[in-house]
Design an enzyme around this catalytic site. Sequence first.
Site, mmCIF file in Angstrom:
data_model
loop_
_atom_site.group_PDB
_atom_site.id
_atom_site.type_symbol
_atom_site.label_atom_id
_atom_site.label_comp_id
_atom_site.label_asym_id
_atom_site.label_seq_id
_atom_site.Cartn_x
_atom_site.Cartn_y
_atom_site.Cartn_z
ATOM 1 N N ASN A 9 0.871 -1.182 0.000
ATOM 2 C CA ASN A 9 0.000 0.000 0.000
ATOM 3 C C ASN A 9 0.906 1.229 0.000
ATOM 4 O OD1 ASN A 9 -1.854 1.997 0.398
ATOM 5 N ND2 ASN A 9 -2.372 1.422 2.499
ATOM 6 N N TRP A 10 1.060 1.815 -1.172
ATOM 7 C CA TRP A 10 1.972 2.967 -1.283
ATOM 8 C C TRP A 10 1.365 4.238 -0.715
ATOM 9 C CZ3 TRP A 10 3.869 2.076 -7.038
ATOM 10 C CH2 TRP A 10 4.853 1.067 -7.033
ATOM 11 N N LYS A 11 0.083 4.226 -0.420
ATOM 12 C CA LYS A 11 -0.601 5.435 0.070
ATOM 13 C C LYS A 11 -0.318 6.592 -0.887
ATOM 14 C CE LYS A 11 -0.081 3.484 4.627
ATOM 15 N NZ LYS A 11 -0.108 3.646 6.043
ATOM 16 N N HIS A 95 -9.736 1.125 4.846
ATOM 17 C CA HIS A 95 -8.452 1.354 5.521
ATOM 18 C C HIS A 95 -8.670 2.350 6.660
ATOM 19 C CE1 HIS A 95 -4.339 2.586 6.282
ATOM 20 N NE2 HIS A 95 -3.959 1.484 5.668
ATOM 21 N N GLU A 97 -7.025 4.759 7.592
ATOM 22 C CA GLU A 97 -6.777 6.161 7.215
ATOM 23 C C GLU A 97 -7.973 6.761 6.478
ATOM 24 O OE1 GLU A 97 -2.981 5.568 5.343
ATOM 25 O OE2 GLU A 97 -2.144 5.067 7.306
ATOM 26 N N GLU A 169 -5.833 -5.023 10.567
ATOM 27 C CA GLU A 169 -4.905 -3.913 10.725
ATOM 28 C C GLU A 169 -5.209 -3.159 12.022
ATOM 29 O OE1 GLU A 169 -2.804 -2.839 6.921
ATOM 30 O OE2 GLU A 169 -4.446 -1.443 7.131
ATOM 31 N N GLY A 175 1.831 2.389 10.801
ATOM 32 C CA GLY A 175 2.772 3.502 10.655
ATOM 33 C C GLY A 175 3.410 3.945 11.961
ATOM 34 N N SER A 215 2.952 -2.052 10.588
ATOM 35 C CA SER A 215 4.407 -2.059 10.808
ATOM 36 C C SER A 215 5.040 -3.419 10.513
ATOM 37 C CB SER A 215 4.729 -1.584 12.232
ATOM 38 O OG SER A 215 4.248 -0.262 12.412
ATOM 39 N N GLY A 236 2.628 -1.065 4.438
ATOM 40 C CA GLY A 236 2.647 0.359 4.121
ATOM 41 C C GLY A 236 4.074 0.865 3.993
ATOM 42 N N GLY A 237 4.601 1.436 5.074
ATOM 43 C CA GLY A 237 5.920 2.073 5.049
ATOM 44 C C GLY A 237 7.015 1.196 4.446
HETATM 45 C C1 PEP Z 1 -1.105 0.190 6.065
HETATM 46 O O1 PEP Z 1 -1.221 1.387 5.883
HETATM 47 O O2 PEP Z 1 -1.938 -0.587 5.577
HETATM 48 C C2 PEP Z 1 0.019 -0.281 6.851
HETATM 49 C C3 PEP Z 1 -0.008 -1.511 7.284
HETATM 50 O O3 PEP Z 1 1.014 0.634 7.089
HETATM 51 P P1 PEP Z 1 2.406 0.351 7.831
HETATM 52 O O4 PEP Z 1 2.974 -0.943 7.265
HETATM 53 O O5 PEP Z 1 3.266 1.522 7.509
HETATM 54 O O6 PEP Z 1 2.122 0.214 9.283
#
Ligand code: PEP
Length: 256
Positions: A9-11, A95, A97, A169, A175, A215, A236-237
């Site tokens: 997930n590049w956001k 999600h 966010e 999640e 994040g 994470s 994500g990150g």
């Molecule tokens: C996400 O946004 O779906 C996610 C899991 O982010 P991160 O890996 O950065 O926690």
Amino acid sequence: MRRALVAANWKMNLDLPQMRAWVAAARAELTGTLAVDVVVCPPFPYLFPMAKALAECAIRLGAQDAYHETSGAFTGEVSAVMVRETGAAYVILGHSERRHTIGHLEDDRMVNLKLRAVQSVGMTPILCVGETLAQRKASQTLDVLSFQLSAGLSGVRVSSGEQLVIAYEPVWAIGTGLNATAAQAQEAHAHLRAELTRLIGREPAAQVRIIYGGSLKPENANELMGQADVDGGLVGGASLKAETFTRIVRVVSQSG
Ligand code: PEP
């Protein structure tokens, strides 16, 4: 036996040259047969160029959202049909966010409408569910997961594992650098599978992938993926660098 799935997930990150470089690096890294489905989810404007960059490649394309209406006066929205036209096969929905950020504040009814729209055009929704830190501290985690799952799937029929992916999640892990422990993840995933069994039936529920997000990194992937009901990850990150993301994919592939 469920085939694992790892989605990036590049956001709202990376530009087009960086995305192209990412795809080139990931293609070079992920050669040979992998025991895992790999999906990359760029922002809307990059879906078409990424579909081109991913041509003849095992990495599949996904979107980060899709609107439930097919067409009309919905300024700024992108319908599921439009997303599918780009070649996307998966859509992230619900999600945190989008559920919790001012300007979106999507509720479960909206997530449900979007999920139905995505399924109706033949794409696979990746439905995100997860508790906040306050909810975990108040021992409400399993109730929150049950509610988000049943509301998100209200009126939805699932007859095979190809039609749905669930992402657990925990909001407090996204994040933040904090991840659920393997035991916390397994408890949540097993609960979601039991709830899915009730909602869609035993056979499809046994086939649906329940992936973990929050994470996820190469360093913690092995322990998390060793859990019976953890079938991959939403990253994500750590997905922004092809090298880190493909290391996670390798860990998941080897733990299968
Ligand atoms: C996400 O946004 O779906 C996610 C899991 O982010 P991160 O890996 O950065 O926690």
